[in-house]
Write a protein that holds these residues in place. Structure first.
Motif, short mmCIF file in Angstrom:
data_model
loop_
_atom_site.label_atom_id
_atom_site.label_comp_id
_atom_site.label_asym_id
_atom_site.label_seq_id
_atom_site.Cartn_x
_atom_site.Cartn_y
_atom_site.Cartn_z
N LEU A 28 116.10 214.71 149.38
CA LEU A 28 116.72 213.76 150.32
C LEU A 28 117.72 214.46 151.23
N LYS A 29 118.54 215.32 150.64
CA LYS A 29 119.54 216.02 151.46
C LYS A 29 118.86 216.84 152.56
N PHE A 30 117.75 217.47 152.18
CA PHE A 30 117.03 218.28 153.17
C PHE A 30 116.36 217.39 154.21
N ALA A 31 115.72 216.33 153.77
CA ALA A 31 115.03 215.43 154.71
C ALA A 31 116.01 214.87 155.73
N GLN A 32 117.25 214.69 155.32
CA GLN A 32 118.27 214.12 156.19
C GLN A 32 118.72 215.08 157.29
N LEU A 38 118.33 209.03 156.98
CA LEU A 38 116.99 208.92 156.38
C LEU A 38 116.28 207.67 156.89
N THR A 39 115.08 207.88 157.39
CA THR A 39 114.27 206.74 157.83
C THR A 39 113.35 206.31 156.69
N ARG A 40 112.68 205.19 156.90
CA ARG A 40 111.69 204.72 155.93
C ARG A 40 110.61 205.79 155.70
N GLU A 41 110.21 206.46 156.77
CA GLU A 41 109.19 207.52 156.67
C GLU A 41 109.71 208.69 155.84
N ASP A 42 111.00 209.02 156.01
CA ASP A 42 111.57 210.11 155.22
C ASP A 42 111.56 209.75 153.73
N LEU A 43 111.91 208.50 153.41
CA LEU A 43 111.94 208.07 152.01
C LEU A 43 110.53 208.14 151.41
N PHE A 63 122.64 205.01 146.51
CA PHE A 63 123.76 205.17 145.58
C PHE A 63 124.82 206.15 146.12
N TYR A 64 124.39 207.12 146.91
CA TYR A 64 125.28 208.21 147.32
C TYR A 64 125.81 207.99 148.73
N ASP A 65 127.15 208.15 148.87
CA ASP A 65 127.71 207.86 150.20
C ASP A 65 127.50 208.99 151.20
N ARG A 66 126.96 210.13 150.77
CA ARG A 66 126.64 211.20 151.74
C ARG A 66 125.16 211.20 152.12
N LEU A 67 124.45 210.20 151.64
CA LEU A 67 123.06 210.01 152.12
C LEU A 67 123.09 208.75 152.97
N TYR A 68 122.59 208.87 154.20
CA TYR A 68 122.77 207.80 155.17
C TYR A 68 121.45 207.11 155.47
N LEU A 69 121.44 205.81 155.29
CA LEU A 69 120.22 205.04 155.57
C LEU A 69 120.27 204.41 156.96
N ARG A 70 121.36 204.69 157.67
CA ARG A 70 121.47 204.25 159.06
C ARG A 70 121.88 205.44 159.91
N PRO A 71 121.58 205.38 161.21
CA PRO A 71 121.93 206.52 162.06
C PRO A 71 123.42 206.85 162.03
N THR A 72 123.71 208.14 162.10
CA THR A 72 125.09 208.62 162.17
C THR A 72 125.24 209.41 163.47
N GLY A 73 126.48 209.83 163.75
CA GLY A 73 126.71 210.70 164.89
C GLY A 73 126.21 212.11 164.56
N GLU A 74 126.23 212.96 165.58
CA GLU A 74 125.79 214.34 165.37
C GLU A 74 126.68 215.04 164.34
N ARG A 75 127.98 214.74 164.38
CA ARG A 75 128.90 215.34 163.44
C ARG A 75 129.58 214.22 162.65
N VAL A 76 129.81 214.47 161.37
CA VAL A 76 130.46 213.46 160.52
C VAL A 76 131.83 213.98 160.09
#
Ligand code: FES
Length: 166
Positions: A28-32, A38-43, A63-76
């Motif tokens: 998951l971390k890599f797919a992100q 992460l998109t539905r396709e990534d999952l 469960f993990y707050d560093r895995l994002y199921l919604r778009p984020t900015g380029e930098r967090v």
């Protein structure tokens, strides 16, 4: 991200994990890293690469707050709001950063999509309070409001990272 790309990432490390399901997190971390979330396709791709259902993979990701199921900015930018940082001005720092980026007090993503600001719990840098972490890479502190301004300018002026590790 494709199943093949995810397999190419996890195959060399499979032997390090006693249980197959433990591979879900690194996958998951890599797919992100491709889009920053992460998109539905990534999952589905992670599920196929690891041998688990997309629903199970999603339950792990959510469960993990560093895995994002919604778009984020380029930098967090993650601002620590736990006790040591709070006692040394984390609330003011968070408010300042959010205001500067035009965000609500608890963070979000800037309108231009460059910066996501979020609250996080202790980053393990209590002796450098108040501190922030940029993506999953770099922790900085103690950070004054001027330092925070300089950091945001620096992030805006740097090119989009090739991979969005966070
Ligand atoms: S309380 Fe902020 S790094 Fe520990």
């Amino acid at each position: 991200m494709t199943v093949e790309e995810i397999r190419a990432h996890i195959d060399p490390i499979r032997h390090e994990f006693a249980e197959a399901r433990s591979l879900i997190l690194p996958a998951l971390k890599f797919a992100q890293t491709e889009k920053g979330h992460l998109t539905r396709e990534d999952l589905e791709a992670v599920g196929e690469a690891t041998g688990f259902s997309a629903a199970y993979v999603e339950s792990v990701a959510s469960f993990y707050d560093r895995l994002y199921l919604r778009p984020t900015g380029e930098r967090v930018v993650s601002v620590c709001v736990t006790l040591s940082c709070m006692l040394r001005g984390a609330d003011e720092l968070l408010e300042h950063v959010c205001e500067r980026e035009g965000l609500p007090h608890d963070g979000g993503t800037s309108e231009d999509g460059r910066i996501t600001v979020q609250e996080v719990q202790c980053l393990g840098y209590c002796d450098r309070a108040p501190c922030v972490q940029v993506d999953a890479e770099e922790t900085r502190g103690p950070l004054s409001l001027d330092d925070a301004d300089a950091l945001l300018e620096e992030l805006r002026s740097s090119p989009r990272p090739e991979r969005l590790w966070r």
